[in-house]
Design a protein around this motif. Structure first.
Motif, short mmCIF file in Angstrom:
data_model
loop_
_atom_site.label_atom_id
_atom_site.label_comp_id
_atom_site.label_asym_id
_atom_site.label_seq_id
_atom_site.Cartn_x
_atom_site.Cartn_y
_atom_site.Cartn_z
N ALA A 1 -0.26 1.33 -10.81
CA ALA A 1 -1.13 2.33 -10.14
C ALA A 1 -0.39 2.72 -8.80
O ALA A 1 -0.21 3.80 -8.40
CB ALA A 1 -2.52 1.53 -9.67
N SER A 2 0.34 1.68 -8.28
CA SER A 2 1.03 2.11 -7.20
C SER A 2 2.58 1.61 -7.22
O SER A 2 2.70 0.48 -7.74
CB SER A 2 0.54 1.39 -6.06
N HIS B 1 3.33 -1.82 -5.25
CA HIS B 1 2.60 -2.38 -6.35
C HIS B 1 2.21 -3.84 -6.07
O HIS B 1 1.29 -4.21 -6.64
CB HIS B 1 3.81 -2.65 -7.36
N ASP C 1 -1.28 -3.95 -4.85
CA ASP C 1 -2.27 -3.71 -5.72
C ASP C 1 -2.38 -4.94 -6.56
O ASP C 1 -3.55 -5.53 -6.78
CB ASP C 1 -1.78 -2.82 -6.83
N THR D 1 -4.28 -7.59 -4.12
CA THR D 1 -5.61 -7.38 -3.70
C THR D 1 -6.51 -6.91 -4.62
O THR D 1 -7.76 -6.75 -4.35
CB THR D 1 -5.52 -6.27 -2.61
N LYS E 1 -6.59 -3.96 -5.42
CA LYS E 1 -7.20 -2.57 -5.22
C LYS E 1 -6.03 -1.25 -5.44
O LYS E 1 -4.75 -1.71 -5.58
CB LYS E 1 -7.28 -2.51 -3.80
N TYR E 2 -6.60 -0.32 -5.59
CA TYR E 2 -5.51 0.84 -5.79
C TYR E 2 -5.11 1.58 -4.19
O TYR E 2 -5.86 2.24 -3.71
CB TYR E 2 -6.15 2.18 -6.42
N ASN E 3 -4.11 0.91 -4.16
CA ASN E 3 -3.59 0.93 -2.49
C ASN E 3 -2.78 2.22 -2.51
O ASN E 3 -2.57 2.59 -1.07
CB ASN E 3 -2.98 -0.42 -1.99
N PHE E 4 -2.40 3.09 -3.28
CA PHE E 4 -1.41 4.18 -3.24
C PHE E 4 -2.05 5.13 -2.11
O PHE E 4 -1.19 5.98 -1.50
CB PHE E 4 -1.05 4.59 -4.56
N ASP F 1 6.79 -3.31 -12.17
CA ASP F 1 6.16 -2.50 -11.19
C ASP F 1 6.60 -0.88 -11.61
O ASP F 1 6.11 0.00 -11.60
CB ASP F 1 6.64 -2.71 -9.77
#
Length: 258
Positions: free
Chosen positions: A45-46, A52, A55, A58, A60-63, A249
């Motif tokens: 996702a990130s 990465h 993510d 946590t 979460k989708y941090n990007f 990643d």
């Protein structure tokens, strides 16, 4: 269940036998895949390295809001939650950004073992590699060996073990006998990586082939040492009580798209 999470940085999905590659040697990861769930449509996702890890740690989708920067103090991490739940939590990493500049990606672990030197842009890299005599002195082998030693002491506990190796990230400098397995290796050091058009960067086609051969050599080295860690889990009779996750990643271009 125990949890062992193995992250291998810059590991291309299409360079594993279990994803259909017939010429790169990854026997131990392929054997793991035979007894595992293999995700064929999973995407980071990130990325790259630090986003990465945010993510992963946590959930979460941090990007969309967090760049290459420290974790906010209010973020609750996976090891933090598992430590509070009674797990023995340990991180063994050579990826160089967990603690640097107050990044806080080691937050929540009851213990944390950082294998220094894995940053070729830092003076510590040259200091770390000058004492190499054997394969066990390379970064990924050192990281896997330290994780193995931790398991030998804590295998009777309920645990979460993060093992994070930066290899096969550049610089690609595996022992010669690994690089020599692959077409393009000519005994010369791999050129420093190019993140844009390789011709514009002044590289030759042979430079790209040599770098790719060395990269594939590092993949095979990582596979061997992940295999040793898996064998230790087997010998400690932990395989039936442990969730083992192997992931990465991102990968790396080797002239695939210019």
């Amino acid at each position: 269940m125990n949890v062992v999470l193995i992250i291998s940085d810059t590991f291309r999905q299409d360079h594993l036998g279990c994803y259909g590659n017939s010429w790169i040697h990854t026997p131990h990861l392929d054997q793991l895949a035979e007894r595992s769930i293999v995700f064929e449509r999973a995407y980071a996702a990130s990325f790259p390295t630090v986003p990465h890890r945010a993510d992963v740690l946590t959930g979460k989708y941090n990007f969309t809001y967090l760049g290459w920067q420290p974790l906010a103090q209010g973020e609750i991490t996976l090891p933090q939650a598992l430590t509070e739940a009674g797990y023995s939590t340990m991180g063994v990493v050579d990826t160089p950004f967990y603690m640097r500049n107050g990044y806080g990606y080691d937050r929540g672990f009851a213990d944390f073992d950082f294998v220094r030197g894995q940053n070729y842009m830092s003076p510590t890299w040259q200091d770390a590699i000058q004492d190499r005599r054997h394969e066990a002195d390379y970064f990924a082998p050192m990281t896997m060996a330290r994780a193995e030693r931790w398991l030998e002491r804590h295998y009777q506990e309920q645990f979460f073990l993060l093992v994070d190796a930066w290899d096969p990230h550049e610089p690609w400098d595996p022992p010669d006998y690994y690089a020599a397995l692959y077409d393009g290796y000519d005994g010369k050091p791999a050129h420093w990586p190019c993140y844009w058009d390789w011709k514009e960067a002044g590289l030759t086609e042979q430079d790209v082939k040599r770098a790719h051969a060395a990269y594939c050599g590092e993949i095979t080295m990582v596979d061997r040492w992940v295999g040793r860690l898996l064998e230790r889990l087997e010998s400690l009779r932990l395989m039936e009580d442990t969730v083992i996750i192997f992931t990465s990643d991102h990968g790396h271009y080797f002239g695939d798209h210019g």
